[in-house]
Design an enzyme around this catalytic site. Sequence first.
Site, PDB file in Angstrom:
ATOM      1  N   GLY A  48       0.759  -1.243   0.000  1.00 28.84           N
ATOM      2  CA  GLY A  48       0.000   0.000   0.000  1.00 28.84           C
ATOM      3  C   GLY A  48       0.790   1.293   0.000  1.00 28.84           C
ATOM      4  CD  GLU A 103       0.972   0.721   6.638  1.00 31.36           C
ATOM      5  OE1 GLU A 103       1.123   0.703   5.408  1.00 31.36           O
ATOM      6  OE2 GLU A 103       0.779  -0.295   7.325  1.00 31.36           O
ATOM      7  CG  ASP A 104      -1.499   1.744   3.091  1.00 32.45           C
ATOM      8  OD1 ASP A 104      -1.303   1.425   4.283  1.00 32.45           O
ATOM      9  OD2 ASP A 104      -2.049   0.978   2.276  1.00 32.45           O
ATOM     10  CG  ASP A 107      -8.640   0.396   9.511  1.00 32.41           C
ATOM     11  OD1 ASP A 107      -9.426   1.273   9.882  1.00 32.41           O
ATOM     12  OD2 ASP A 107      -9.021  -0.695   9.064  1.00 32.41           O
ATOM     13  CB  THR A 108      -7.382  -2.134  13.732  1.00 36.71           C
ATOM     14  OG1 THR A 108      -6.302  -2.824  13.099  1.00 36.71           O
ATOM     15  CG2 THR A 108      -8.682  -2.440  13.034  1.00 36.71           C
ATOM     16  N   GLY A 109      -4.665  -0.300  13.736  1.00 37.65           N
ATOM     17  CA  GLY A 109      -3.353  -0.149  14.367  1.00 37.65           C
ATOM     18  C   GLY A 109      -2.652  -1.481  14.599  1.00 37.65           C
ATOM     19  CB  THR A 111      -0.773  -3.618  10.170  1.00 37.20           C
ATOM     20  OG1 THR A 111      -1.960  -4.294   9.767  1.00 37.20           O
ATOM     21  CG2 THR A 111       0.349  -3.946   9.213  1.00 37.20           C
ATOM     22  CE  LYS A 135     -10.362   3.679   6.963  1.00 40.01           C
ATOM     23  NZ  LYS A 135     -10.893   2.366   6.578  1.00 40.01           N
ATOM     24  CG  PHE A 156     -12.590   0.190   2.325  1.00 37.11           C
ATOM     25  CD1 PHE A 156     -11.828  -0.510   3.257  1.00 37.11           C
ATOM     26  CD2 PHE A 156     -12.314   0.027   0.986  1.00 37.11           C
ATOM     27  CE1 PHE A 156     -10.813  -1.362   2.846  1.00 37.11           C
ATOM     28  CE2 PHE A 156     -11.304  -0.828   0.561  1.00 37.11           C
ATOM     29  CZ  PHE A 156     -10.557  -1.526   1.504  1.00 37.11           C
ATOM     30  CG  ASP A 163      -5.769  -3.448  -1.814  1.00 39.36           C
ATOM     31  OD1 ASP A 163      -5.300  -2.984  -0.757  1.00 39.36           O
ATOM     32  OD2 ASP A 163      -6.253  -4.596  -1.895  1.00 39.36           O
ATOM     33  NE  ARG A 169      -2.177  -2.976  -4.042  1.00 35.73           N
ATOM     34  CZ  ARG A 169      -2.324  -3.157  -2.725  1.00 35.73           C
ATOM     35  NH1 ARG A 169      -2.255  -2.113  -1.917  1.00 35.73           N
ATOM     36  NH2 ARG A 169      -2.542  -4.345  -2.222  1.00 35.73           N
TER      37      ARG A 169
HETATM   38  P1  IMP Z   1      -4.736  -2.048  10.418  1.00 34.47           P
HETATM   39  O1  IMP Z   1      -3.901  -3.222  10.843  1.00 34.47           O
HETATM   40  O2  IMP Z   1      -6.180  -2.298  10.712  1.00 34.47           O
HETATM   41  O3  IMP Z   1      -4.270  -0.733  10.971  1.00 34.47           O
HETATM   42  O4  IMP Z   1      -4.708  -2.016   8.857  1.00 34.47           O
HETATM   43  C1  IMP Z   1      -3.647  -1.544   8.168  1.00 34.47           C
HETATM   44  C2  IMP Z   1      -3.684  -1.985   6.728  1.00 34.47           C
HETATM   45  O5  IMP Z   1      -5.010  -2.297   6.268  1.00 34.47           O
HETATM   46  C3  IMP Z   1      -3.210  -0.860   5.859  1.00 34.47           C
HETATM   47  O6  IMP Z   1      -1.827  -0.916   5.652  1.00 34.47           O
HETATM   48  C4  IMP Z   1      -3.992  -1.046   4.592  1.00 34.47           C
HETATM   49  O7  IMP Z   1      -3.239  -1.834   3.702  1.00 34.47           O
HETATM   50  C5  IMP Z   1      -5.258  -1.765   4.985  1.00 34.47           C
HETATM   51  N1  IMP Z   1      -6.413  -0.837   5.064  1.00 34.47           N
HETATM   52  C6  IMP Z   1      -6.970  -0.305   6.170  1.00 34.47           C
HETATM   53  N2  IMP Z   1      -7.982   0.529   5.878  1.00 34.47           N
HETATM   54  C7  IMP Z   1      -8.055   0.565   4.532  1.00 34.47           C
HETATM   55  C8  IMP Z   1      -8.900   1.291   3.598  1.00 34.47           C
HETATM   56  O8  IMP Z   1      -9.787   2.103   3.933  1.00 34.47           O
HETATM   57  N3  IMP Z   1      -8.645   1.046   2.281  1.00 34.47           N
HETATM   58  C9  IMP Z   1      -7.693   0.197   1.844  1.00 34.47           C
HETATM   59  N4  IMP Z   1      -6.883  -0.483   2.680  1.00 34.47           N
HETATM   60  C10 IMP Z   1      -7.058  -0.309   4.003  1.00 34.47           C
HETATM   61 MG    MG Z   2      -3.013  -3.026   2.228  1.00 37.50          MG
END
Ligand code: IMP
Ligand code: MG
Length: 190
Positions: A48, A103-104, A107-109, A111, A135, A156, A163, A169
């Site tokens: 991403g 990082e792109d 979201d939840t944090g 990753t 987010k 989203f 993606d 992308r």
């Molecule tokens: P997390 O672990 O929930 O913070 O998610 C992180 C990863 O989920 C990011 O690096 C993105 O690749 C993917 N992701 C989270 N939200 C979105 C979104 O709105 N669109 C596309 N990819 C997302």
């Molecule tokens: Mg991704």
Amino acid sequence: MEFYDATKVEVLYSKQDIQERIDALGKQITADYIDASKPLVLIGVLKGSFLFMADLCRSIDLPIEVDFLGLSSYGDAEESSGVVRVTQDLSRSIEGKHVLVVEDIIDTGLTMNYLLQNLDTRRPASVKVASLLSKPARAKIEIKIDYLGFEIPDRFVIGYGLDYASKFRNLPFIGVNVGEGLPLNPQRSN
Ligand code: IMP
Ligand code: MG
């Protein structure tokens, strides 16, 4: 004629909005690391972050190094599985170097939390985080974002590296998919 259906994509940030914000982040990063005595390595989280990395690294006026790490936290679904898998490791050691993770979106944090713990074991001089998007409404773990592009609502988003089912992308802007199904152009067969 575009490959996507423009009536099904609402533009959140245009190419120009993104470029202006990244230029400001680049200036800030340059100022923060200009006196650093150890090397700065930007680590892009694949896939991403590839476009954000391409633009951010060119807006930093320092002799940086660039590396990538592949992580996968999602299948083709919109929801985080919470399971993080390393799909490609760094090519060089980061021991004693300043690390800036690129990082792109956070979201939840989950990753980023996993990644920061993983990087810490490799004895870098420091670790900071640059994320194009955040987010906060969906955060499960609090992550300190040192350089943030934009804070977005709980929607989203696609484009500029992000993606939906492995596609979109390559959209030059950040948008939200509105309406039913993938926003593909029905008049284009490919
Ligand atoms: P997390 O672990 O929930 O913070 O998610 C992180 C990863 O989920 C990011 O690096 C993105 O690749 C993917 N992701 C989270 N939200 C979105 C979104 O709105 N669109 C596309 N990819 C997302
Ligand atoms: Mg991704």
